[in-house]
Design a protein around this motif. Structure first.
Motif, PDB file in Angstrom:
ATOM      1  N   ALA A  81      35.829  48.612  39.620  1.00 54.39           N
ATOM      2  CA  ALA A  81      35.523  47.923  38.362  1.00 54.39           C
ATOM      3  C   ALA A  81      36.119  46.514  38.365  1.00 54.39           C
ATOM      4  N   ALA A  82      37.341  46.372  38.856  1.00 54.68           N
ATOM      5  CA  ALA A  82      37.977  45.050  38.916  1.00 54.68           C
ATOM      6  C   ALA A  82      37.180  44.115  39.821  1.00 54.68           C
ATOM      7  N   TRP A  83      36.713  44.631  40.952  1.00 53.32           N
ATOM      8  CA  TRP A  83      35.916  43.815  41.870  1.00 53.32           C
ATOM      9  C   TRP A  83      34.657  43.302  41.166  1.00 53.32           C
ATOM     10  N   LEU A  84      33.974  44.203  40.454  1.00 53.77           N
ATOM     11  CA  LEU A  84      32.755  43.813  39.746  1.00 53.77           C
ATOM     12  C   LEU A  84      33.046  42.773  38.661  1.00 53.77           C
ATOM     13  N   ILE A  85      34.131  42.966  37.929  1.00 53.76           N
ATOM     14  CA  ILE A  85      34.489  42.034  36.858  1.00 53.76           C
ATOM     15  C   ILE A  85      34.855  40.672  37.433  1.00 53.76           C
ATOM     16  N   VAL A  86      35.639  40.653  38.508  1.00 53.35           N
ATOM     17  CA  VAL A  86      36.010  39.379  39.141  1.00 53.35           C
ATOM     18  C   VAL A  86      34.761  38.646  39.617  1.00 53.35           C
ATOM     19  N   GLN A  87      33.841  39.372  40.249  1.00 56.00           N
ATOM     20  CA  GLN A  87      32.614  38.728  40.717  1.00 56.00           C
ATOM     21  C   GLN A  87      31.816  38.149  39.553  1.00 56.00           C
TER      22      GLN A  87
ATOM     23  N   ILE B  66      33.016  37.169  36.592  1.00 54.34           N
ATOM     24  CA  ILE B  66      33.733  36.006  36.055  1.00 54.34           C
ATOM     25  C   ILE B  66      33.528  34.799  36.960  1.00 54.34           C
ATOM     26  N   ARG B  67      33.641  35.003  38.245  1.00 52.45           N
ATOM     27  CA  ARG B  67      33.464  33.894  39.190  1.00 52.45           C
ATOM     28  C   ARG B  67      32.040  33.339  39.149  1.00 52.45           C
ATOM     29  N   TRP B  68      31.067  34.203  38.916  1.00 59.60           N
ATOM     30  CA  TRP B  68      29.689  33.736  38.823  1.00 59.60           C
ATOM     31  C   TRP B  68      29.463  32.962  37.520  1.00 59.60           C
ATOM     32  N   ALA B  69      30.001  33.503  36.414  1.00 62.86           N
ATOM     33  CA  ALA B  69      29.774  32.883  35.108  1.00 62.86           C
ATOM     34  C   ALA B  69      30.612  31.625  34.891  1.00 62.86           C
ATOM     35  N   PHE B  70      31.848  31.644  35.385  1.00 61.34           N
ATOM     36  CA  PHE B  70      32.770  30.521  35.182  1.00 61.34           C
ATOM     37  C   PHE B  70      33.420  30.147  36.518  1.00 61.34           C
ATOM     38  N   PRO B  71      32.700  29.493  37.405  1.00 63.98           N
ATOM     39  CA  PRO B  71      33.247  29.196  38.744  1.00 63.98           C
ATOM     40  C   PRO B  71      34.351  28.133  38.701  1.00 63.98           C
TER      41      PRO B  71
ATOM     42  N   PRO C 198      34.853  30.025  44.319  1.00 68.56           N
ATOM     43  CA  PRO C 198      35.702  30.057  43.130  1.00 68.56           C
ATOM     44  C   PRO C 198      36.923  30.951  43.357  1.00 68.56           C
ATOM     45  N   GLY C 199      37.996  30.658  42.628  1.00 68.64           N
ATOM     46  CA  GLY C 199      39.222  31.411  42.844  1.00 68.64           C
ATOM     47  C   GLY C 199      39.779  32.112  41.627  1.00 68.64           C
ATOM     48  N   PHE C 200      39.100  32.002  40.495  1.00 68.83           N
ATOM     49  CA  PHE C 200      39.638  32.611  39.270  1.00 68.83           C
ATOM     50  C   PHE C 200      38.794  33.808  38.877  1.00 68.83           C
ATOM     51  N   PRO C 201      39.455  34.952  38.679  1.00 67.50           N
ATOM     52  CA  PRO C 201      40.824  35.311  39.033  1.00 67.50           C
ATOM     53  C   PRO C 201      40.926  35.728  40.499  1.00 67.50           C
ATOM     54  N   SER C 202      42.134  35.890  40.980  1.00 72.20           N
ATOM     55  CA  SER C 202      42.361  36.285  42.371  1.00 72.20           C
ATOM     56  C   SER C 202      41.902  37.726  42.581  1.00 72.20           C
ATOM     57  N   LEU C 203      40.990  37.925  43.504  1.00 73.66           N
ATOM     58  CA  LEU C 203      40.492  39.270  43.794  1.00 73.66           C
ATOM     59  C   LEU C 203      41.561  40.119  44.475  1.00 73.66           C
TER      60      LEU C 203
ATOM     61  N   SER D 102      47.634  30.627  37.444  1.00 71.75           N
ATOM     62  CA  SER D 102      46.793  31.251  36.410  1.00 71.75           C
ATOM     63  C   SER D 102      45.811  32.248  37.010  1.00 71.75           C
ATOM     64  N   ASP D 103      45.399  32.034  38.252  1.00 70.71           N
ATOM     65  CA  ASP D 103      44.483  32.971  38.921  1.00 70.71           C
ATOM     66  C   ASP D 103      45.133  34.338  39.102  1.00 70.71           C
ATOM     67  N   VAL D 104      46.403  34.340  39.507  1.00 75.27           N
ATOM     68  CA  VAL D 104      47.075  35.622  39.767  1.00 75.27           C
ATOM     69  C   VAL D 104      47.585  36.255  38.475  1.00 75.27           C
TER      70      VAL D 104
END
Length: 193
Positions: free
Chosen positions: A64-70, A72-77, A97-102, A146-148
């Motif tokens: 779930a975290a992987w999907l959410i990070v992807q 977020i990175r797609w919507a707000f790179p 993109p680096g936010f948030p850190s996967l 802020s990413d981590v």
């Protein structure tokens, strides 16, 4: 906020005079520690049902975290420090993109999944591992603080929601089934004379 983020990044990022052993340790922490954390959870799951629950929670949570990070990175790179010419990027990451850190999100999700165990020491040890992974991402110049931090908060939230969801699903599977007769009809609770 960006000025504080950049200043903190500059404090943690390894400079040109960083010892080789520290860069090797940071690479180990970034690439190998998350796998070792997953392995420790899997080994615990072999011997105890509570660890199995924690392991399953961690696996669902990490996915779930992987999907959410992807998403977020797609919507707000949001770019990584190298995009701004900050610090030294010791491991090539390109302009992704680096936010948030996967890496940090996965490690913190797995660590927080251990909160359901009756003992606190495994979760505290796993949180120390996750914090080391997060530090390594900054040290290697791959993420802003802020990413981590966002990854740690995401990991906590996702692991709690995953555990609650798994617990609710397991309860719903076991409780109403005994009240149903074959064919799906409810059994009568009154006795026939």
């Amino acid at each position: 906020m960006q000025d504080i983020d950049a200043a903190l990044f500059e404090l943690v990022n390894a400079g040109p005079s960083a010892p080789a052993w520290s860069l090797q340790f940071a690479s180990f922490a970034s690439d190998i520690l998350p796998a070792l954390l997953a392995l420790a959870l899997a080994i615990g799951a072999l011997f105890d049902r509570r660890w199995r629950h924690a392991f399953f929670t961690a696996m669902v949570g990490v996915l779930a975290a992987w999907l959410i990070v992807q998403a977020i990175r797609w919507a707000f790179p949001m770019p990584r420090p190298a995009y701004y010419g900050l610090g030294i990027q010791w491991v090539p990451q390109g302009i992704r993109p680096g936010f948030p850190s996967l890496h940090a999100a996965g490690a913190f999700t797995a660590a927080f999944s251990l909160w359901c165990l009756p003992w606190r020491s495994p979760m505290l040890a796993a949180l120390a591992v996750a914090a080391t992974v997060a530090w390594s991402r900054l040290y290697l110049g791959l993420h802003f603080p802020s990413d981590v931090v966002a990854a740690a908060m995401l990991g906590a939230l996702v692991s709690i929601l995953a555990e609650r969801g798994i617990r609710l699903m397991s309860r719903s599977r076991t409780s109403p089934a005994s009240a149903r007769a074959p064919g799906g009809r409810l059994r009568s609770r009154t006795r026939r004379a």
